[in-house]
Structure formats: C-alpha cells, structure tokens
Motif scaffolding. Structure first.
Motif, PDB file in Angstrom:
ATOM      1  N   LEU A 156       3.721  -5.892  -9.942  1.00 29.80           N
ATOM      2  CA  LEU A 156       3.067  -4.593  -9.727  1.00 29.80           C
ATOM      3  C   LEU A 156       3.989  -3.490  -9.135  1.00 29.80           C
ATOM      4  O   LEU A 156       3.709  -2.380  -9.436  1.00 29.80           O
ATOM      5  CB  LEU A 156       1.760  -4.794  -8.686  1.00 29.80           C
ATOM      6  CG  LEU A 156       0.669  -5.551  -9.375  1.00 29.80           C
ATOM      7  CD1 LEU A 156      -0.427  -5.545  -8.251  1.00 29.80           C
ATOM      8  CD2 LEU A 156      -0.061  -4.905 -10.728  1.00 29.80           C
ATOM      9  N   PHE A 157       4.918  -4.186  -8.304  1.00 30.49           N
ATOM     10  CA  PHE A 157       5.815  -3.011  -7.866  1.00 30.49           C
ATOM     11  C   PHE A 157       7.042  -2.468  -8.994  1.00 30.49           C
ATOM     12  O   PHE A 157       7.908  -1.575  -8.494  1.00 30.49           O
ATOM     13  CB  PHE A 157       6.678  -3.754  -6.670  1.00 30.49           C
ATOM     14  CG  PHE A 157       5.686  -3.795  -5.500  1.00 30.49           C
ATOM     15  CD1 PHE A 157       5.426  -2.804  -4.523  1.00 30.49           C
ATOM     16  CD2 PHE A 157       4.959  -5.207  -5.447  1.00 30.49           C
ATOM     17  CE1 PHE A 157       4.560  -3.128  -3.532  1.00 30.49           C
ATOM     18  CE2 PHE A 157       4.195  -5.352  -4.309  1.00 30.49           C
ATOM     19  CZ  PHE A 157       3.932  -4.346  -3.296  1.00 30.49           C
ATOM     20  N   THR A 158       6.663  -2.856 -10.003  1.00 32.13           N
ATOM     21  CA  THR A 158       7.759  -2.379 -11.079  1.00 32.13           C
ATOM     22  C   THR A 158       6.878  -1.150 -11.859  1.00 32.13           C
ATOM     23  O   THR A 158       7.501  -0.478 -12.777  1.00 32.13           O
ATOM     24  CB  THR A 158       8.080  -3.515 -12.208  1.00 32.13           C
ATOM     25  OG1 THR A 158       6.909  -3.757 -12.940  1.00 32.13           O
ATOM     26  CG2 THR A 158       8.799  -4.398 -11.847  1.00 32.13           C
ATOM     27  N   ARG A 159       5.661  -0.822 -11.448  1.00 36.29           N
ATOM     28  CA  ARG A 159       4.841   0.196 -12.234  1.00 36.29           C
ATOM     29  C   ARG A 159       5.092   1.557 -11.626  1.00 36.29           C
ATOM     30  O   ARG A 159       4.780   2.235 -12.511  1.00 36.29           O
ATOM     31  CB  ARG A 159       3.502  -0.275 -11.736  1.00 36.29           C
ATOM     32  CG  ARG A 159       2.806  -1.440 -12.648  1.00 36.29           C
ATOM     33  CD  ARG A 159       1.434  -1.615 -12.487  1.00 36.29           C
ATOM     34  NE  ARG A 159       0.780  -0.646 -12.131  1.00 36.29           N
ATOM     35  CZ  ARG A 159      -0.044   0.115 -13.465  1.00 36.29           C
ATOM     36  NH1 ARG A 159       0.070  -0.570 -14.523  1.00 36.29           N
ATOM     37  NH2 ARG A 159      -0.934   0.888 -13.345  1.00 36.29           N
ATOM     38  N   PRO A 160       5.574   1.888 -10.531  1.00 35.85           N
ATOM     39  CA  PRO A 160       5.764   3.229  -9.930  1.00 35.85           C
ATOM     40  C   PRO A 160       6.461   4.101 -11.151  1.00 35.85           C
ATOM     41  O   PRO A 160       7.622   3.633 -11.612  1.00 35.85           O
ATOM     42  CB  PRO A 160       6.543   3.244  -8.663  1.00 35.85           C
ATOM     43  CG  PRO A 160       6.106   1.970  -8.160  1.00 35.85           C
ATOM     44  CD  PRO A 160       6.178   1.064  -9.504  1.00 35.85           C
ATOM     45  N   ARG A 161       5.853   5.500 -11.299  1.00 41.11           N
ATOM     46  CA  ARG A 161       6.319   5.969 -12.422  1.00 41.11           C
ATOM     47  C   ARG A 161       5.852   7.765 -12.192  1.00 41.11           C
ATOM     48  O   ARG A 161       4.881   7.963 -11.829  1.00 41.11           O
ATOM     49  CB  ARG A 161       5.935   5.730 -14.113  1.00 41.11           C
ATOM     50  CG  ARG A 161       6.141   6.383 -15.165  1.00 41.11           C
ATOM     51  CD  ARG A 161       5.600   5.977 -16.351  1.00 41.11           C
ATOM     52  NE  ARG A 161       4.072   6.198 -16.151  1.00 41.11           N
ATOM     53  CZ  ARG A 161       3.383   5.632 -17.043  1.00 41.11           C
ATOM     54  NH1 ARG A 161       3.825   4.868 -18.122  1.00 41.11           N
ATOM     55  NH2 ARG A 161       2.209   6.146 -16.879  1.00 41.11           N
ATOM     56  N   LEU A 162       6.926   8.348 -12.620  1.00 43.95           N
ATOM     57  CA  LEU A 162       6.716   9.960 -12.330  1.00 43.95           C
ATOM     58  C   LEU A 162       6.611  10.500 -13.921  1.00 43.95           C
ATOM     59  O   LEU A 162       7.837  10.206 -14.461  1.00 43.95           O
ATOM     60  CB  LEU A 162       7.374  10.692 -11.627  1.00 43.95           C
ATOM     61  CG  LEU A 162       7.408  12.268 -11.572  1.00 43.95           C
ATOM     62  CD1 LEU A 162       6.169  12.860 -10.819  1.00 43.95           C
ATOM     63  CD2 LEU A 162       8.619  12.742 -10.891  1.00 43.95           C
ATOM     64  N   ARG A 163       5.844  11.306 -14.465  1.00 43.24           N
ATOM     65  CA  ARG A 163       5.930  12.029 -15.575  1.00 43.24           C
ATOM     66  C   ARG A 163       5.716  13.459 -15.457  1.00 43.24           C
ATOM     67  O   ARG A 163       4.894  13.856 -14.731  1.00 43.24           O
ATOM     68  CB  ARG A 163       5.053  11.478 -16.814  1.00 43.24           C
ATOM     69  CG  ARG A 163       5.338   9.925 -17.034  1.00 43.24           C
ATOM     70  CD  ARG A 163       4.330   9.527 -18.323  1.00 43.24           C
ATOM     71  NE  ARG A 163       4.763   8.367 -18.990  1.00 43.24           N
ATOM     72  CZ  ARG A 163       3.931   7.812 -19.859  1.00 43.24           C
ATOM     73  NH1 ARG A 163       2.713   8.092 -20.076  1.00 43.24           N
ATOM     74  NH2 ARG A 163       4.474   6.772 -20.571  1.00 43.24           N
ATOM     75  N   ALA A 164       6.367  14.262 -16.469  1.00 39.94           N
ATOM     76  CA  ALA A 164       6.110  15.555 -16.236  1.00 39.94           C
ATOM     77  C   ALA A 164       6.073  16.229 -17.539  1.00 39.94           C
ATOM     78  O   ALA A 164       7.261  15.709 -18.357  1.00 39.94           O
ATOM     79  CB  ALA A 164       7.215  16.374 -15.210  1.00 39.94           C
TER      80      ALA A 164
END
Length: 199
Positions: free
Chosen positions: A70-78
């Motif tokens: 689950l700790f591979t999930r972080p993501r930022l999109r803009a």
C-alpha cells in the motif's frame, strides 16, 4: 509520464520509498513461504503442520505483503482540472482555486499542499529523501500553478489578500480601504468617502 498518456500535466511518485517498499514486501513473502515449508517438516521440535496450516501461513504472508505494498500508492497529479493527491489509501481532488502553494516545512519528510484557512494536505509523493527529483517536482508544480491560477477579479473595488492569511475584503463604493495599525475594526463611512481604521 506524458500528458497524452495520463491526461495530467504532472504526475509524481516517491522513488526511493517505492524501491524500499518492494524489497520489504518480497522479504515478508519469502519469510512466510520459508516458514510454511520448514515447519511442515516437524523434526525434534514436535511441530507438525498440516496442509491447512501451511495455507494459513501463506495467506497471512499475502495479506501482510499487500499491506506493505500500500505504501507504493502515494501519488500527486496536477493538470487543468486541479490537483489530485493520493497518499496511502484515500485520494483527494482539489481545484486550483483552493491551492495556496506546495511547500516543504523545515525538516519535514514530505511536502504539503497549502489550502485556505490554514489547512493543508500532506503530499507523501514528494519526499525530501528523493533530493533533486523532489526539487524538480516542486518547480514543475509551481509552473502549473502559475499557469492555471487566475487572479481574483470583481466588478468594482480592489480585492486584497491579508498577509496573515485572513479573508480578502472588497469595498463596494470604490473608496480606499485602510488597515488600522492597532488591530481595531475597519469601518465604512456612510457618505461614500474612504474607509478608514481606528488610529
């Protein structure tokens, strides 16, 4: 990834953390496979696992491995539609009108997206340990912020933002708005003159 592939102008994920998480997941799964095979043999310890016990150990390993991944999930999109922040589980979409900047606090492990009224959203996808990758992500985000953020406009008086994070105020009569230095209330003249604070 490019805009054509994802529909977003910027997509960021943590690099080093993802590598360490994948390694940890492999280790967890390997330990459970090893335990299921070795304990099946019994020997002098008196442990005698059945097939159902082995399956249970493997199932626990799968669950734990999934939790680690689950700790591979972080993501930022803009992009033009706003900013989407996904940390470990939940994802939050924020319009550009609510964005007040992306910053690192002193000594913080990851960035934070500033929102109105002193609120913020942690951005685990941009981590200090990624070094130049994090710096590049911040610069690219700020370019998009300047592109998609439009200054507030109104039909008359000027809108100004307080430096202390307070609400912007607009005067409807076109007169000047002045701030009082002693913290008193701002008052409006009834004769259409300037709005002044207490001296």
């Amino acid at each position: 990834m490019t805009h054509d592939e994802t529909g977003w102008d910027l997509e960021v994920r943590p690099e080093k953390m993802r590598r360490w998480v994948v390694v940890a997941a492999v280790v967890v799964m390997a330990l459970h496979i090893f335990a299921a095979l070795v304990l099946r043999g019994g020997g002098d310890t008196g442990v005698n696992l059945r097939v159902v016990d082995q399956i249970a150990i493997l199932a626990i390993g799968v669950v734990l491995t999934g939790g680690v991944l689950l700790f591979t999930r972080p993501r930022l999109r803009a992009g033009a539609d706003g900013v989407s922040v996904r940390n470990v589980v939940a994802e939050r979409h924020i319009p550009w009108t609510d964005v007040r900047g992306l910053f690192f606090d002193h000594g913080a492990p990851w960035a934070r997206l500033e929102l109105p009224f002193d609120e913020y959203v942690p951005v685990v996808a941009i981590q200090a340990r990624d070094g130049e990758l994090a710096v590049d992500a911040l610069e690219r985000f700020r370019e998009l912020e300047s592109r998609y953020t439009v200054p507030d406009r109104n039909d008359g008086g000027a809108v100004r933002r307080n430096d202390d994070g307070g609400a912007a105020r607009r005067n409807d009569d076109g007169g000047a708005v002045r701030r009082n230095d002693d913290g008193g209330a701002v008052r409006r003249n009834d004769d259409g003159g300037a709005v002044r604070g207490d001296d």
